[in-house]
Scaffold this active site. Structure first.
Site, PDB file in Angstrom:
ATOM      1  N   HIS A  64      88.544  12.760  56.622  1.00 31.85           N
ATOM      2  CA  HIS A  64      88.630  12.691  58.155  1.00 31.85           C
ATOM      3  C   HIS A  64      87.768  11.525  58.652  1.00 31.85           C
ATOM      4  O   HIS A  64      88.047  11.093  59.905  1.00 31.85           O
ATOM      5  CB  HIS A  64      88.053  13.971  58.723  1.00 31.85           C
ATOM      6  CG  HIS A  64      86.489  14.184  58.812  1.00 31.85           C
ATOM      7  ND1 HIS A  64      85.954  14.880  57.995  1.00 31.85           N
ATOM      8  CD2 HIS A  64      85.545  13.457  59.747  1.00 31.85           C
ATOM      9  CE1 HIS A  64      84.699  14.554  58.084  1.00 31.85           C
ATOM     10  NE2 HIS A  64      84.252  13.947  59.077  1.00 31.85           N
ATOM     11  N   ASP A 111      89.166  17.655  51.957  1.00 31.29           N
ATOM     12  CA  ASP A 111      88.547  16.519  53.018  1.00 31.29           C
ATOM     13  C   ASP A 111      87.773  15.667  51.882  1.00 31.29           C
ATOM     14  O   ASP A 111      86.438  15.689  51.862  1.00 31.29           O
ATOM     15  CB  ASP A 111      87.537  17.062  53.858  1.00 31.29           C
ATOM     16  CG  ASP A 111      87.354  16.086  54.808  1.00 31.29           C
ATOM     17  OD1 ASP A 111      87.795  15.014  54.960  1.00 31.29           O
ATOM     18  OD2 ASP A 111      86.366  16.442  55.564  1.00 31.29           O
ATOM     19  N   SER A 206      79.031  12.973  57.824  1.00 31.70           N
ATOM     20  CA  SER A 206      80.219  13.353  57.105  1.00 31.70           C
ATOM     21  C   SER A 206      80.599  12.246  56.128  1.00 31.70           C
ATOM     22  O   SER A 206      80.193  11.178  56.270  1.00 31.70           O
ATOM     23  CB  SER A 206      81.458  13.063  58.037  1.00 31.70           C
ATOM     24  OG  SER A 206      81.347  14.478  59.117  1.00 31.70           O
TER      25      SER A 206
END
Length: 254
Positions: A64, A111, A206
């Site tokens: 992402h 992801d 992330s």
């Protein structure tokens, strides 16, 4: 005199600002260059996501983080302070990004992404690859401590640290994370759910690593709208579920 309802509203606002569940703020600053595999994914010189070096020309991160193209996106290695003048700092371009083909923007399933650098890096004590979990390896069980690091937000107002932060969390019960008042059906077999007290990862973390006994077992993926909330613990991608794809991708694009 203020009404009771007004007092409650004021208290709620104040509580929102002092609530300690603000991501890696509940952890601590990492020892300088103690995590030589860490990568900062930057756009226009600004940190956006994390990553980690898994081969001399490859960084692993979250899919992402690369949903949009960016002409000035770089990978920075060998850094502790983002703004500091560190001799070990290496800034590299990106040849290609390989997000997993099954990545879902709905629930961030699968992801994971591989980033090929524009040149191989020479390893030293401040820039070094890290081992990641392979299929069949011993993933952490419920209650096991796992640790992660990043330059993500230290509070829910988006304040970012200059120096690398780290935190230890615990793997949570899968049936709990799959409950309707937690993540429900959005929580899949490809995810790890982990938290501890107010400790959590946050925006900007992330793509960073989740480690168990020094081996990366997960990739920081997502969580609740606010970091550190009890029923929205951090979600991480299980690397062992994708290790065959990782090896094939790197081999096919060597």
């Amino acid at each position: 005199m203020k009404s009771f309802r007004t007092l409650l509203a004021t208290a709620a606002v104040l509580w929102a600002f002092v609530w300690p569940g603000d991501g890696i703020r509940c952890g601590q600053e990492a020892a300088v260059h103690s995590r030589p595999y860490m990568a900062s994914v930057q756009e226009g010189g600004k940190h956006e996501c994390g990553g980690f070096l898994v081969a001399s020309q490859w960084v692993m991160s979250a899919a992402h983080c690369f949903r949009t193209e960016a002409k000035d996106r770089k990978i920075v290695l060998g850094v502790h302070s983002l703004s500091g003048q560190e001799d070990s700092k290496v800034t590299l371009g990106i040849l290609a990004v390989y997000p997993h083909p099954d990545f879902s923007t709905v629930n961030y399933d699968s992801d994971i992404a591989l980033v090929k650098l524009d040149q191989a890096v020479e390893q030293n004590d401040k820039v070094k690859i890290v081992a990641y979990q392979k299929a069949g390896g011993a993933d952490p069980a419920e209650g096991e401590g796992v640790d992660t690091a990043g330059w993500g937000s230290i509070n829910n107002r988006g304040s970012r640290p200059d120096k690398l932060q780290e935190v230890t969390v615990s793997v949570m019960r899968r049936t709990l994370c799959g409950r309707s008042d937690y993540y429900g059906k959005k929580f899949t077999e490809n995810m790890i759910c982990a938290a501890a007290d107010c400790r959590d990862t946050c925006d900007g973390d992330s793509g960073g690593p989740l480690l168990y006994n020094g081996v990366v077992v997960g990739i920081t993926s997502n969580g609740g709208k606010k970091c550190g909330t009890s029923r929205r613990p951090g979600l991480y991608t299980f690397i062992s579920k994708f290790s065959q794809w990782v090896e094939k991708t790197m081999a096919d694009n060597a």
